[in-house]
Design an enzyme around this catalytic site. Structure first.
Site, PDB file in Angstrom:
ATOM      1  N   HIS A 127       0.008   0.123  -9.671  1.00  0.00           N
ATOM      2  CA  HIS A 127      -0.746  -0.653  -8.834  1.00  0.00           C
ATOM      3  C   HIS A 127      -1.375  -2.058  -9.572  1.00  0.00           C
ATOM      4  O   HIS A 127      -2.670  -2.192  -9.752  1.00  0.00           O
ATOM      5  CB  HIS A 127      -2.013  -0.053  -8.105  1.00  0.00           C
ATOM      6  CG  HIS A 127      -2.554  -0.649  -6.752  1.00  0.00           C
ATOM      7  ND1 HIS A 127      -3.037   0.232  -5.888  1.00  0.00           N
ATOM      8  CD2 HIS A 127      -2.676  -1.770  -6.314  1.00  0.00           C
ATOM      9  CE1 HIS A 127      -3.589  -0.413  -4.787  1.00  0.00           C
ATOM     10  NE2 HIS A 127      -3.331  -1.789  -5.108  1.00  0.00           N
ATOM     11  N   GLU A 176      -2.757   8.035  -5.691  1.00  0.00           N
ATOM     12  CA  GLU A 176      -3.019   7.056  -7.064  1.00  0.00           C
ATOM     13  C   GLU A 176      -4.060   7.835  -7.756  1.00  0.00           C
ATOM     14  O   GLU A 176      -5.168   8.052  -7.057  1.00  0.00           O
ATOM     15  CB  GLU A 176      -3.185   5.829  -6.519  1.00  0.00           C
ATOM     16  CG  GLU A 176      -1.797   5.076  -5.922  1.00  0.00           C
ATOM     17  CD  GLU A 176      -1.990   3.505  -5.472  1.00  0.00           C
ATOM     18  OE1 GLU A 176      -3.262   2.894  -6.073  1.00  0.00           O
ATOM     19  OE2 GLU A 176      -1.325   3.122  -5.053  1.00  0.00           O
ATOM     20  N   ARG A 187       0.797  -1.165   0.036  1.00  0.00           N
ATOM     21  CA  ARG A 187      -0.008   0.106   0.047  1.00  0.00           C
ATOM     22  C   ARG A 187       0.921   1.394   0.057  1.00  0.00           C
ATOM     23  O   ARG A 187       1.880   1.047   0.639  1.00  0.00           O
ATOM     24  CB  ARG A 187      -0.855   0.112   1.182  1.00  0.00           C
ATOM     25  CG  ARG A 187      -2.362  -0.639   1.045  1.00  0.00           C
ATOM     26  CD  ARG A 187      -3.007  -0.066   0.124  1.00  0.00           C
ATOM     27  NE  ARG A 187      -4.490  -0.679  -0.221  1.00  0.00           N
ATOM     28  CZ  ARG A 187      -4.671  -1.860  -1.006  1.00  0.00           C
ATOM     29  NH1 ARG A 187      -3.507  -2.137  -1.813  1.00  0.00           N
ATOM     30  NH2 ARG A 187      -5.631  -2.325  -1.063  1.00  0.00           N
TER      31      ARG A 187
HETATM   32  C1  MLT Z   1      -5.656  -5.551  -3.327  1.00  0.00           C
HETATM   33  O1  MLT Z   1      -5.760  -4.941  -2.086  1.00  0.00           O
HETATM   34  O2  MLT Z   1      -6.242  -6.542  -3.243  1.00  0.00           O
HETATM   35  C2  MLT Z   1      -4.622  -5.008  -4.366  1.00  0.00           C
HETATM   36  O3  MLT Z   1      -4.193  -3.970  -3.954  1.00  0.00           O
HETATM   37  C3  MLT Z   1      -5.412  -5.106  -5.512  1.00  0.00           C
HETATM   38  C4  MLT Z   1      -6.360  -4.024  -5.759  1.00  0.00           C
HETATM   39  O4  MLT Z   1      -6.688  -3.047  -5.106  1.00  0.00           O
HETATM   40  O5  MLT Z   1      -6.629  -3.958  -7.212  1.00  0.00           O
END
Ligand code: MLT
Length: 328
Positions: free
Chosen positions: A289, A270, A241
């Site tokens: 991401h 982001e 994160r």
């Molecule tokens: C998640 O928390 O599953 C990942 O960061 C993937 C996303 O958010 O697409």
């Protein structure tokens, strides 16, 4: 039949699964202003990824109809799970579906960093044959520090060990026997992890405790030289994160040469602005991401989340409810 909003996209098969069970699936983003004005009042369920934010004020105006919030992924930092619990709404996620994909991206970033793959590629495209300055190092014989030691970190640790790395971890919630079973040195404080490791990869959640956990003081502790005496420099990877690393401190450490490379899949903001100074640094490379962005992970995420949502809509519970402990 339930009405389900899917605001950040979902695998086609998962949409079909919901439709074949007789539910109406409404695909498309709902903007923040509409959410704040109670747009969720027309739905029984909402399925989001990370783009849709569901803070307390949105949940407070969602009305009585909304009976489940689903995060098609792992991290629930975009959802106020306490506010949902107070409103009696379970929040479910898909914690296992993307593990292997994130493990593989993390290893990809580690290898890309130490062999200068993104930099070498940029040079080639500019017509440069920079063979001499692209001397890298091996991962073998180096210490890898993992911050957080859940499923993804354990997967990264196993691959890293297969490559000859020694794995260290800092995870205040980890039973020591789990670290022992994985042949990993568990550190009681994060400072000793930094002072022992030339390579650090982040695998914890973002919360008040972990915000800017990677800061200037801790980066300064990294040794820059491995056990085999090689001046391999210090390397940072984050596929967990944004916000866990202080990006200003990271850029300074890159500029000073104390951090030899930084590879990020996640950012404090982001999408990260294209003119962000970090992105301009030649020893930085990044991805937008995409940890869970594989065909396999998305198929699994969609299937798992569709089943979790339907379990709750059918009056049951899902084993992936993340706010059960907050509900009275
Ligand atoms: C998640 O928390 O599953 C990942 O960061 C993937 C996303 O958010 O697409």
């Amino acid at each position: 039949m339930a009405r389900i909003a899917v605001t950040d996209g979902m695998a086609e098969d998962a949409v079909l699964l919901l439709q074949q069970a007789g539910h109406e699936v409404v695909l498309g983003t709902i903007d923040a202003a509409d959410l704040a004005n109670g747009a969720l009042g027309d739905f029984d369920a909402i399925i989001v990824r990370s783009a849709t934010k569901l803070p307390a004020d949105v949940i407070a105006v969602s009305g009585d109809r909304l009976s489940v919030i689903a995060r098609a992924g792992v991290g629930v930092d975009n959802i106020d799970i306490q506010a949902a619990a107070t409103a009696g709404i379970p929040v479910v996620n898909a914690p296992r579906a993307s593990t292997q994909s994130v493990v593989e991206l993390t290893i990809g970033h580690l290898l890309s960093s130490i062999r200068h793959i993104p930099r070498a590629d940029r040079g080639l495209r500019d017509g440069k044959w920079e063979k001499k300055i692209m001397k890298g190092t091996e991962l073998s014989e180096k210490n890898l520090g993992l911050i957080g030691f859940g499923r993804i970190a354990q997967g990264v640790g196993a691959v890293a060990q297969a490559l000859g790395m020694t794995v260290h971890t800092y995870d205040p919630y980890l039973p020591p026997k789990v670290a022992k079973a994985q042949n990993t040195t568990l550190h009681k404080n994060v400072e000793t992890l930094f002072s022992n490791c030339t390579h650090i990869s982040i695998h914890c959640n973002l919360n008040d405790e972990t915000h800017h956990l990677v800061n200037a003081e801790r980066l300064a502790l990294m040794p820059g030289r491995s056990n085999d005496g090689i001046a391999c420099g210090n390397h940072i990877v984050n596929c967990a994160r944004g916000g866990i690393i202080d990006e200003v401190a990271l850029l300074e450490a890159l500029e000073q040469g104390h951090v030899a490379s930084a590879a990020l899949d996640v950012f404090e903001t982001e999408p990260v602005p294209a003119d962000a100074l970090l992105l301009q640094h030649e020893h930085f490379h990044g991805t937008p991401h995409i940890g869970a962005a594989t065909m396999e992970a998305q198929a699994r995420v969609g299937r798992d989340i569709a089943h979790a949502v339907m379990a709750v809509l059918d009056g049951g519970t899902s084993e992936t409810t993340v706010n059960a402990h907050l509900m009275s």
